[in-house]
Structures are given as C-alpha cells and as structure tokens.
Design an enzyme around this catalytic site. Structure first.
Site, PDB file in Angstrom:
ATOM      1  N   SER A 117      12.607  43.572  37.081  1.00  0.00           N
ATOM      2  CA  SER A 117      13.989  43.906  36.724  1.00  0.00           C
ATOM      3  C   SER A 117      14.893  42.794  37.266  1.00  0.00           C
ATOM      4  O   SER A 117      14.657  41.627  36.942  1.00  0.00           O
ATOM      5  CB  SER A 117      14.363  45.285  37.275  1.00  0.00           C
ATOM      6  OG  SER A 117      15.627  45.681  36.793  1.00  0.00           O
ATOM      7  N   HIS A 155      13.425  44.925  32.515  1.00  0.00           N
ATOM      8  CA  HIS A 155      14.605  45.698  32.132  1.00  0.00           C
ATOM      9  C   HIS A 155      15.615  44.770  31.461  1.00  0.00           C
ATOM     10  O   HIS A 155      16.029  43.778  32.058  1.00  0.00           O
ATOM     11  CB  HIS A 155      15.243  46.345  33.361  1.00  0.00           C
ATOM     12  CG  HIS A 155      14.388  47.402  33.984  1.00  0.00           C
ATOM     13  ND1 HIS A 155      14.578  47.838  35.278  1.00  0.00           N
ATOM     14  CD2 HIS A 155      13.351  48.127  33.498  1.00  0.00           C
ATOM     15  CE1 HIS A 155      13.693  48.782  35.560  1.00  0.00           C
ATOM     16  NE2 HIS A 155      12.928  48.964  34.498  1.00  0.00           N
ATOM     17  N   ASP A 159      11.660  52.142  39.494  1.00  0.00           N
ATOM     18  CA  ASP A 159      10.774  52.150  38.327  1.00  0.00           C
ATOM     19  C   ASP A 159       9.518  51.350  38.662  1.00  0.00           C
ATOM     20  O   ASP A 159       9.591  50.295  39.286  1.00  0.00           O
ATOM     21  CB  ASP A 159      11.505  51.530  37.131  1.00  0.00           C
ATOM     22  CG  ASP A 159      10.712  51.655  35.835  1.00  0.00           C
ATOM     23  OD1 ASP A 159       9.817  52.515  35.752  1.00  0.00           O
ATOM     24  OD2 ASP A 159      11.019  50.890  34.895  1.00  0.00           O
TER      25      ASP A 159
END
Length: 190
Positions: free
Chosen positions: A15, A42, A135
């Site tokens: 991310s 992401h 995540d």
C-alpha cells in the site's frame, strides 16, 4: 518451511510506499524466473493505474493487469486492476471480483492471499510490504496455516510500518527482511 525451489506462485501485497518497494523487488527478478507473481497494491478505485505499464518497461518479466478467467501465467507478473479484488480459483485461474471493499480497499490483499493459499498450499510464497493499514494480516495467516511461506518487509525499513507490523503481530513470518534483502532472496527462487 518448504524449499524455495518448489514455489509455484508468489503473492505480494503493498500500500503506501508500495510503488518504490515494488520497483526494487520486481526489477530484480531475472528473465527465467519461473513462478507466477500476483500483486495487489492499494490504488484509487476510480482512476486507471499506470503501475503495471511502468513496471512492464523496467522488468525482465512481462507485467500486465489481470483479466477475468485468465489462467495463472508462470514467469509473469499480474496486477489486480483498480476497483477489483484479484482472486485465484482452485483451478489456478484468476478471477476478478466486485465484492465489498475489505478494510476500505478494493483491490484488497487478504482476498488474494487467502484464495491463493487454497490453490497453492505449500507451494505459495507471500510477501507483505509497506502500508498504512492491517490489510494482508488475515491472508498472511491463511498462507502460513496451509503450509505456505511468508516474508514480511522489516517495519523499520518500510515507508509505512503499520501493514508489515500488523502482519508480524497477527500471523508471524518466516522471514522479516529489508526490501533489498527480499529482492535478492526472491530472485534466487526459480
């Protein structure tokens, strides 16, 4: 831990700070790298992502965005497209999903790691990199529970330490590495 020579697929989640980490990691892979490499980073759901095209120009392996029902391609890098979860079906075919966001993200890392762990079991290597959410933690646990191998970026070397720290805290890791060390170790898997 399984000998790395038996790895058939590598899943990567990243991310915040992930583009630079992926550049370091994926450009280190040699042309003969055998396993499939599946990546979730992401990205905003409503804009095209140029990351796969950027990396395709710089990597020895072909780099593309995933297509629904595409067989998992060995020796290639495949990114989840914006606004789709990337899944691996038990038949080792890719699937794109518009299921609800996971931890506010679609694509999310957990669905890729969890589905790939079912398809590949002990032949899977999961890499959890820099990021600002948790995540990937549940997915990392699924990979390890099915005998796969988990490498996590050293939180002290990550642009955003939350994601790798959460992964280590909840699932543990087979190795905690800097991106540079991870790139060297990954390049040796073939």
């Amino acid at each position: 831990m399984l000998p790395l020579s038996r790895i058939e697929a590598v899943v990567i989640g990243a991310s915040a700070g992930g583009v630079d980490a992926l550049l370091s990691l994926l450009t280190a892979l040699p042309a003969g790298f055998r396993p499939a490499v599946l990546v979730v980073i992401h990205v905003p759901p409503d804009q095209p992502s140029g990351i796969a095209a950027l990396l395709d120009q710089r990597c020895a392996l072909p780099v593309t965005e995933a297509l629904d029902k595409q067989p998992v391609p060995p020796g290639a890098v495949v990114f989840a497209p914006p606004n789709y979860h990337l899944l691996v079906e038990p038949t080792r075919t890719l699937a794109l999903s518009i299921d609800a966001p996971v931890r506010y993200s679609r694509p999310a890392i957990d669905p890729l790691f969890e589905s790939a762990s079912i398809a590949y079991g002990a032949q899977l290597l999961a890499l959890l990199l820099t990021g600002g959410s948790d995540d990937g933690s549940e997915g990392l646990a699924a990979v390890r529970a099915r005998g796969g191998t988990a490498w996590v970026q050293d939180p002290d070397t990550a642009v955003a330490s939350t994601m790798p720290a959460a992964g280590i805290a909840s699932a543990g890791a087979d190795a905690v590495l800097s991106i540079e060390r991870m790139a060297l170790s990954l390049a040796a898997v073939s």
